[in-house]
Design a protein around this motif. Structure first.
Motif, PDB file in Angstrom:
ATOM      1  N   ARG A   6       6.346  14.713  28.250  1.00 55.81           N
ATOM      2  CA  ARG A   6       6.813  15.095  26.922  1.00 55.81           C
ATOM      3  C   ARG A   6       7.200  16.569  26.872  1.00 55.81           C
ATOM      4  O   ARG A   6       6.592  17.404  27.538  1.00 55.81           O
ATOM      5  CB  ARG A   6       5.708  14.829  25.886  1.00 55.81           C
ATOM      6  CG  ARG A   6       5.344  13.359  25.771  1.00 55.81           C
ATOM      7  CD  ARG A   6       4.143  13.174  24.882  1.00 55.81           C
ATOM      8  NE  ARG A   6       3.814  11.748  24.753  1.00 55.81           N
ATOM      9  CZ  ARG A   6       2.714  11.306  24.175  1.00 55.81           C
ATOM     10  NH1 ARG A   6       1.823  12.155  23.675  1.00 55.81           N
ATOM     11  NH2 ARG A   6       2.495  10.011  24.084  1.00 55.81           N
ATOM     12  N   GLY A   7       8.181  16.868  26.014  1.00 55.38           N
ATOM     13  CA  GLY A   7       8.584  18.251  25.834  1.00 55.38           C
ATOM     14  C   GLY A   7       7.577  19.058  25.045  1.00 55.38           C
ATOM     15  O   GLY A   7       7.475  20.268  25.203  1.00 55.38           O
ATOM     16  N   GLY A   8       6.838  18.393  24.162  1.00 55.35           N
ATOM     17  CA  GLY A   8       5.851  19.079  23.328  1.00 55.35           C
ATOM     18  C   GLY A   8       4.453  18.926  23.902  1.00 55.35           C
ATOM     19  O   GLY A   8       4.145  17.953  24.603  1.00 55.35           O
ATOM     20  N   PHE A   9       3.610  19.892  23.574  1.00 52.23           N
ATOM     21  CA  PHE A   9       2.240  19.882  24.082  1.00 52.23           C
ATOM     22  C   PHE A   9       1.308  19.286  23.036  1.00 52.23           C
ATOM     23  O   PHE A   9       1.381  19.639  21.863  1.00 52.23           O
ATOM     24  CB  PHE A   9       1.802  21.312  24.401  1.00 52.23           C
ATOM     25  CG  PHE A   9       0.372  21.431  24.856  1.00 52.23           C
ATOM     26  CD1 PHE A   9      -0.026  20.898  26.066  1.00 52.23           C
ATOM     27  CD2 PHE A   9      -0.563  22.064  24.059  1.00 52.23           C
ATOM     28  CE1 PHE A   9      -1.336  21.004  26.493  1.00 52.23           C
ATOM     29  CE2 PHE A   9      -1.884  22.184  24.477  1.00 52.23           C
ATOM     30  CZ  PHE A   9      -2.269  21.648  25.699  1.00 52.23           C
ATOM     31  N   GLY A  10       0.422  18.407  23.469  1.00 51.98           N
ATOM     32  CA  GLY A  10      -0.566  17.841  22.559  1.00 51.98           C
ATOM     33  C   GLY A  10      -1.817  17.461  23.308  1.00 51.98           C
ATOM     34  O   GLY A  10      -1.757  17.025  24.454  1.00 51.98           O
ATOM     35  N   GLN A  11      -2.965  17.689  22.677  1.00 58.16           N
ATOM     36  CA  GLN A  11      -4.247  17.324  23.277  1.00 58.16           C
ATOM     37  C   GLN A  11      -4.951  16.323  22.370  1.00 58.16           C
ATOM     38  O   GLN A  11      -4.675  16.262  21.167  1.00 58.16           O
ATOM     39  CB  GLN A  11      -5.145  18.566  23.398  1.00 58.16           C
ATOM     40  CG  GLN A  11      -4.740  19.566  24.443  1.00 58.16           C
ATOM     41  CD  GLN A  11      -5.676  20.751  24.466  1.00 58.16           C
ATOM     42  OE1 GLN A  11      -5.699  21.543  23.541  1.00 58.16           O
ATOM     43  NE2 GLN A  11      -6.461  20.857  25.514  1.00 58.16           N
ATOM     44  N   ASN A  33      -1.280  12.976  29.381  1.00 60.03           N
ATOM     45  CA  ASN A  33      -0.014  13.446  28.810  1.00 60.03           C
ATOM     46  C   ASN A  33       0.037  14.964  28.746  1.00 60.03           C
ATOM     47  O   ASN A  33       1.070  15.582  29.028  1.00 60.03           O
ATOM     48  CB  ASN A  33       0.158  12.875  27.394  1.00 60.03           C
ATOM     49  CG  ASN A  33       0.760  11.483  27.424  1.00 60.03           C
ATOM     50  OD1 ASN A  33       1.591  11.171  28.275  1.00 60.03           O
ATOM     51  ND2 ASN A  33       0.333  10.634  26.501  1.00 60.03           N
ATOM     52  N   ALA A  34      -1.088  15.575  28.353  1.00 55.13           N
ATOM     53  CA  ALA A  34      -1.122  17.040  28.252  1.00 55.13           C
ATOM     54  C   ALA A  34      -0.919  17.680  29.616  1.00 55.13           C
ATOM     55  O   ALA A  34      -0.146  18.644  29.764  1.00 55.13           O
ATOM     56  CB  ALA A  34      -2.448  17.494  27.645  1.00 55.13           C
ATOM     57  N   LEU A  35      -1.590  17.146  30.625  1.00 52.78           N
ATOM     58  CA  LEU A  35      -1.461  17.712  31.976  1.00 52.78           C
ATOM     59  C   LEU A  35      -0.044  17.499  32.520  1.00 52.78           C
ATOM     60  O   LEU A  35       0.520  18.391  33.175  1.00 52.78           O
ATOM     61  CB  LEU A  35      -2.497  17.079  32.909  1.00 52.78           C
ATOM     62  CG  LEU A  35      -3.958  17.420  32.589  1.00 52.78           C
ATOM     63  CD1 LEU A  35      -4.906  16.506  33.352  1.00 52.78           C
ATOM     64  CD2 LEU A  35      -4.266  18.879  32.918  1.00 52.78           C
ATOM     65  N   HIS A  37       2.662  17.289  30.744  1.00 54.19           N
ATOM     66  CA  HIS A  37       3.522  18.241  30.048  1.00 54.19           C
ATOM     67  C   HIS A  37       3.407  19.635  30.683  1.00 54.19           C
ATOM     68  O   HIS A  37       4.417  20.308  30.917  1.00 54.19           O
ATOM     69  CB  HIS A  37       3.145  18.315  28.569  1.00 54.19           C
ATOM     70  CG  HIS A  37       3.658  19.558  27.888  1.00 54.19           C
ATOM     71  ND1 HIS A  37       4.918  19.639  27.332  1.00 54.19           N
ATOM     72  CD2 HIS A  37       3.089  20.769  27.701  1.00 54.19           C
ATOM     73  CE1 HIS A  37       5.093  20.861  26.847  1.00 54.19           C
ATOM     74  NE2 HIS A  37       4.002  21.555  27.044  1.00 54.19           N
ATOM     75  N   LEU A  38       2.191  20.043  30.962  1.00 55.08           N
ATOM     76  CA  LEU A  38       1.984  21.376  31.543  1.00 55.08           C
ATOM     77  C   LEU A  38       2.681  21.501  32.896  1.00 55.08           C
ATOM     78  O   LEU A  38       3.257  22.541  33.219  1.00 55.08           O
ATOM     79  CB  LEU A  38       0.491  21.659  31.687  1.00 55.08           C
ATOM     80  CG  LEU A  38      -0.259  21.885  30.367  1.00 55.08           C
ATOM     81  CD1 LEU A  38      -1.766  21.824  30.589  1.00 55.08           C
ATOM     82  CD2 LEU A  38       0.127  23.220  29.768  1.00 55.08           C
ATOM     83  N   VAL A  41       6.798  20.986  32.203  1.00 52.59           N
ATOM     84  CA  VAL A  41       7.496  21.969  31.371  1.00 52.59           C
ATOM     85  C   VAL A  41       7.016  23.390  31.661  1.00 52.59           C
ATOM     86  O   VAL A  41       7.799  24.281  31.940  1.00 52.59           O
ATOM     87  CB  VAL A  41       7.304  21.646  29.872  1.00 52.59           C
ATOM     88  CG1 VAL A  41       7.945  22.720  29.002  1.00 52.59           C
ATOM     89  CG2 VAL A  41       7.906  20.281  29.552  1.00 52.59           C
TER      90      VAL A  41
END
Lengths: 214, 357
Positions: A6-11, A33-35, A37-38, A41
């Protein structure tokens, strides 16, 4: 297996992970998903390198714009050093240049090649030219035979053609490959060599071709 | 090996963790491996990349010094990466024409860290070579200052073609909780360990720490004490740089931090910093204007944090990521020329733009 990111970060929320609660799959999936993304991106390398020029000492050439006197018949070479991330297998480039327009007598071009610091050619390179309109210009006349030039971005685009990166000749603008049979710059530092004809280069920006999956 | 850094990033497919799937230790181990990989490589990019073009008319680059004494020719600030104790430096340089003198020297100095990377005359030649080293840093008020110093031999200039300064990746991950809150994993996810609240908190903290690392968009210095006069400010045309805007910018209030080094030799002025659109200050983007008092000499002006606009960009790529412009435009002498709209009525020596990743 390719995994979308994902382009956006979320936890996941902290409450989902309190000790009084059982750990459930969606909480762990949110961490994945957060990892992703990191990595996808925020581990990428992007930057703009400023390219310094000789200052104009002639008052007529200090009028708030780049003068045609700075670009006319001026050929330059710039060495730009850059870091390449582990996942940055291709880079979109943007060149900030000043040059004259097509109806002028000169034919400005800008050529780029990507090399290792040891001199190996990683990507044979691309050519921005007026002929195919890939070299942009913004020229504003202000008196007879004198031109004011605005520095203008020209983009390589994000189209990948890995087979052309190791070809014999430079091609029209495309994304630059960083990992080829000529060498790999992944997790390393490289040299972007820029050669101009009747153009000056003010800055070079690079941005990974992000893709949609890891 | 304790707290290993994986050689490559392995994406964890969220589908394998969702309800209905077996919770496998092997899968969870990938979460720890991914976190360690990110600990080593997330946002450790370029802090400075500046080049000086070789000009065929002048036969050299403008970043050149002949005088046989050391002098600082360029200077940058680098924002703090919590936990970093050094910066990696790469220099492309040469002696313009032969012979190479015994005093031709290049130094990259970390001012607060009191550390110097030196390229001595014995290493230089009349061809461009690349020199890699490092400097130890000390962060003061969130920044380190990097100076480039040159010494010629009195007759032939030493010249720099480009400089790259990066946040280095660590070769090992330290034990315990770092100053930024992250903790490297050391087998907590492997088979037969219970999933603990502590482990989950650790993962949460690590992710937050990785998003709070600095990313420098551009870092620019003018030149002093070089062969060519009048290089000690950005020339009077529009200077543009590019910056990535992430799709969660507005939700998370991601902002840009801009620091501009200015002087006001002609009296009070205005610094105008463009930050959106295609870097054209014609009004399609945003602009920050800052009143600068008279008498400023190489004074670093800290602009209010800039919220990036969602505007047409230089490039749109996948994932909704935009790539838009930044700019400053020093004005020409108003006594001689019309002042372009959007230009700044002060002398600009350098620009640093960065944001939390």
């Amino acid at each position: 297996m390719s995994v979308p990111y994902r382009g956006g970060f979320g936890q996941p929320s902290l409450e989902e992970q309190f000790s009084a609660r059982p750990v459930v799959g969606p909480t762990l999936a949110s961490h994945a998903n957060a990892l992703n993304h990191l990595a996808g991106v925020r581990s990428r390398k992007w930057h703009t390198a400023h390219v310094g020029q000789y200052a104009q000492t002639v008052v007529a050439n200090q009028q708030g714009f780049v003068s045609d006197q700075m670009t006319e018949g001026v050929n330059q070479t710039a060495y730009v050093l850059l870091s390449v991330g582990a996942l940055d297998t291709a880079l979109e480039l943007a060149l900030l240049t000043s040059s004259l327009v097509a109806d002028y007598s000169l034919t400005p071009t800008v050529e780029l090649t990507l090399q290792t610091l040891a001199g190996a050619t990683v990507d044979r390179g691309i050519i921005f030219s007026r002929a195919d309109n890939s070299l942009q210009a913004d020229v504003r006349g202000y008196s007879a035979n004198r031109y004011r030039i605005m520095p203008t971005w020209s983009r390589s685009g994000v189209t990948r053609r890995p087979g052309l990166a190791t070809g014999l000749v430079k091609t029209q603008p495309r994304a630059i490959e960083t990992d080829t049979t000529g060498g790999s710059l992944l997790l390393s530092r490289g040299l972007l060599r820029i050669d101009t004809t009747s153009a000056i280069v003010h800055a070079v920006a690079w941005c990974p071709v992000w893709g949609e999956t890891l | 090996m304790p707290r290993p850094i994986p050689a490559a990033f392995t994406a964890v497919d969220p589908q394998t963790l969702l309800t209905g799937e077996k919770l496998l230790a092997d899968t969870l181990d990938d979460l720890g491996a991914a976190s360690n990989w990110l600990d080593a490589y997330c946002e450790r990019g370029d802090a400075i990349s500046q080049s000086w073009a070789f000009n065929n008319t002048t036969g050299g680059t403008v970043c050149a010094r002949t005088t046989n004494t050391f002098a600082t020719v360029a200077s940058w600030q680098v924002p703090e990466l919590v936990g970093a104790t050094s910066l990696t430096v790469v220099i492309a340089a040469k002696v313009r024409t032969g012979p190479v003198g015994a005093n031709h020297t290049i130094e990259v100095v970390a001012v607060n860290g009191g550390s110097t990377f030196t390229v001595a005359s014995g290493s230089l030649s009349t061809s461009v070579q690349f020199f890699t080293g490092s400097v130890n840093v000390a962060w003061v008020s969130g920044y380190e200052r990097i100076n480039l110093r040159l010494r010629g031999n009195g007759s032939v200039p030493v010249e720099v073609w480009s400089i790259l300064v990066t946040y280095p990746a660590p070769t090992f991950l330290p034990a315990g909780r770092g100053a930024d809150g992250r903790v490297a994993f050391d087998g907590e996810f492997t088979a037969d360990y219970p999933l603990s609240a502590r482990t989950m908190q650790q993962l949460q903290d690590n992710e937050a720490a990785f998003t709070a690392r600095p990313h420098v968009a551009c870092n620019v210095s003018d030149l002093q004490n070089v062969v060519t006069p009048n290089e000690d400010s950005l020339p009077p045309y529009q200077h543009r740089w590019a910056c990535v805007r992430l799709p969660d910018t507005e939700r998370n209030g991601r902002t840009l931090n801009a620091r501009v080094n200015v002087s006001t030799p002609l009296g009070a002025g205005v610094l105008r910093f463009g930050y959106a659109g295609t870097a054209d200050l014609s009004g399609e983007g945003g602009q920050v204007a800052l009143q600068i008092a008279a008498g400023k000499v190489r004074d670093v002006q800290v602009l209010d944090p800039i919220t990036q606009l969602d505007v047409p960009s230089i490039s749109t790529q996948d994932l909704g990521i935009l790539w838009h412009g930044l700019s400053v435009w020093p004005q020409p002498d108003p006594a001689t020329w019309d002042v372009p709209a959007g230009s700044s009525s002060c002398t600009i020596h350098g620009v640093l733009v960065w944001g939390w990743s």
